[in-house]
Design an enzyme around this catalytic site. Sequence first.
Site, PDB file in Angstrom:
ATOM      1  N   ASN A  10      13.592  36.358  -5.662  1.00  0.00           N
ATOM      2  CA  ASN A  10      12.966  36.422  -6.983  1.00  0.00           C
ATOM      3  C   ASN A  10      11.938  35.293  -7.041  1.00  0.00           C
ATOM      4  OD1 ASN A  10      12.293  36.404  -9.680  1.00  0.00           O
ATOM      5  ND2 ASN A  10      14.301  35.711 -10.405  1.00  0.00           N
ATOM      6  N   TRP A  11      10.676  35.670  -6.936  1.00  0.00           N
ATOM      7  CA  TRP A  11       9.626  34.635  -6.895  1.00  0.00           C
ATOM      8  C   TRP A  11       9.341  34.041  -8.267  1.00  0.00           C
ATOM      9  CZ3 TRP A  11       5.283  37.058  -3.283  1.00  0.00           C
ATOM     10  CH2 TRP A  11       5.833  37.279  -2.004  1.00  0.00           C
ATOM     11  N   LYS A  12       9.877  34.648  -9.311  1.00  0.00           N
ATOM     12  CA  LYS A  12       9.630  34.184 -10.688  1.00  0.00           C
ATOM     13  C   LYS A  12       8.126  34.056 -10.929  1.00  0.00           C
ATOM     14  CE  LYS A  12      14.090  31.974 -10.527  1.00  0.00           C
ATOM     15  NZ  LYS A  12      15.012  31.009 -11.093  1.00  0.00           N
ATOM     16  N   HIS A  96      17.527  39.148 -16.107  1.00  0.00           N
ATOM     17  CA  HIS A  96      17.709  37.820 -15.508  1.00  0.00           C
ATOM     18  C   HIS A  96      18.033  36.813 -16.615  1.00  0.00           C
ATOM     19  CE1 HIS A  96      16.745  34.036 -13.505  1.00  0.00           C
ATOM     20  NE2 HIS A  96      16.998  34.686 -12.376  1.00  0.00           N
ATOM     21  N   GLU A  98      16.925  34.012 -17.248  1.00  0.00           N
ATOM     22  CA  GLU A  98      15.742  33.410 -17.886  1.00  0.00           C
ATOM     23  C   GLU A  98      15.146  34.368 -18.908  1.00  0.00           C
ATOM     24  OE1 GLU A  98      13.783  32.437 -14.229  1.00  0.00           O
ATOM     25  OE2 GLU A  98      15.334  30.941 -13.845  1.00  0.00           O
ATOM     26  N   GLU A 168      25.146  35.866 -11.390  1.00  0.00           N
ATOM     27  CA  GLU A 168      24.464  34.579 -11.337  1.00  0.00           C
ATOM     28  C   GLU A 168      25.023  33.659 -12.426  1.00  0.00           C
ATOM     29  OE1 GLU A 168      20.379  35.037  -9.376  1.00  0.00           O
ATOM     30  OE2 GLU A 168      20.108  35.560 -11.456  1.00  0.00           O
ATOM     31  N   GLY A 174      18.944  27.304 -10.050  1.00  0.00           N
ATOM     32  CA  GLY A 174      17.909  26.272  -9.963  1.00  0.00           C
ATOM     33  C   GLY A 174      18.422  24.857 -10.156  1.00  0.00           C
ATOM     34  N   SER A 214      21.366  28.933  -6.620  1.00  0.00           N
ATOM     35  CA  SER A 214      21.248  27.890  -5.589  1.00  0.00           C
ATOM     36  C   SER A 214      21.795  28.328  -4.231  1.00  0.00           C
ATOM     37  CB  SER A 214      21.902  26.591  -6.052  1.00  0.00           C
ATOM     38  OG  SER A 214      21.255  26.106  -7.220  1.00  0.00           O
ATOM     39  N   GLY A 235      16.272  32.424  -5.648  1.00  0.00           N
ATOM     40  CA  GLY A 235      15.085  31.898  -6.315  1.00  0.00           C
ATOM     41  C   GLY A 235      14.348  30.935  -5.394  1.00  0.00           C
ATOM     42  N   GLY A 236      14.610  29.658  -5.549  1.00  0.00           N
ATOM     43  CA  GLY A 236      13.873  28.609  -4.847  1.00  0.00           C
ATOM     44  C   GLY A 236      13.777  28.810  -3.340  1.00  0.00           C
TER      45      GLY A 236
HETATM   46  C1  PEP Z   1      17.549  33.114  -9.610  1.00  0.00           C
HETATM   47  O1  PEP Z   1      16.702  32.739 -10.392  1.00  0.00           O
HETATM   48  O2  PEP Z   1      17.875  34.312  -9.610  1.00  0.00           O
HETATM   49  C2  PEP Z   1      18.148  32.144  -8.716  1.00  0.00           C
HETATM   50  C3  PEP Z   1      19.280  32.431  -8.151  1.00  0.00           C
HETATM   51  O3  PEP Z   1      17.472  30.932  -8.543  1.00  0.00           O
HETATM   52  P1  PEP Z   1      17.875  29.758  -7.516  1.00  0.00           P
HETATM   53  O4  PEP Z   1      18.196  30.398  -6.194  1.00  0.00           O
HETATM   54  O5  PEP Z   1      16.663  28.887  -7.451  1.00  0.00           O
HETATM   55  O6  PEP Z   1      19.070  29.072  -8.097  1.00  0.00           O
END
Ligand code: PEP
Length: 254
Positions: A10-12, A96, A98, A168, A174, A214, A235-236
Amino acid sequence: MSRKVIIAGNWKMNKNAAEGVALVEALKAKSAAFNDVEIVVCPPFTTIGAVVEAAAGSNIGVGAQNIHWAANGAFTGEISADMLVTSGVKYVIIGHSERRQYFGETDETVNKRLAAALAAGLIPIVCIGELLEEREAGKTEEVLSTQIRGGLANVSAEDAARIVIAYEPVWAIGTGKTATPEMAQAAHAFIRAELAAMFGAETAEAMRIQYGGSMKPANARELVAQKDIDGGLIGGAALDAESFLSLISEAMGC
Ligand code: PEP
């Protein structure tokens, strides 16, 4: 029942078209080595076209980060299922945390977006997860149950088999804090039991449940080795080709 592992990035709100293409080119150079995993990248809307073109002919699928339920009309800023499908999108992230936290998503809107995605033949990745205070208050299962039953209401078992759930825990997104493999497995087993109650055991066994929060190369192997963890929503660690490929390799136990 063997479920194909699915790892989605997920590049957000990161990567313009040129940056997205560069990332996909770097992924493509090595992704063919991973046959047993479904690899997905979810760029921002404006980057989708260029990424679809760059990913053509590879084993990398492209997803969107949101979808509106209406076919078209006066919904400024929104994108329809048809717009996604005709852009070459195959997957879509829905609900999501967010979106829930900053943009007012509810289980009801998740359910409407899900219906539109399923009707259009997309593979929905439906996100659920508890807040830290909910976990600390012992409400994790109650929260997950409400999100599953509301978000997936009125879905047929046949359609449900296509849905990917992303568990999640919001406190792990994050933050660098990951649920332990045991904590994550317990939540995934609960989610599968809920899905079985809604859609029957056979369908629930076929449905894939990703972990997100994470996930990185250092913890992917242990997480995906759990019985009910069928991949990750990343994500990251998905923003850099080396870390995403290394995470995929670890998740596949290579
Ligand atoms: C996400 O936003 O779906 C996510 C899991 O982010 P991260 O891996 O950065 O925690």
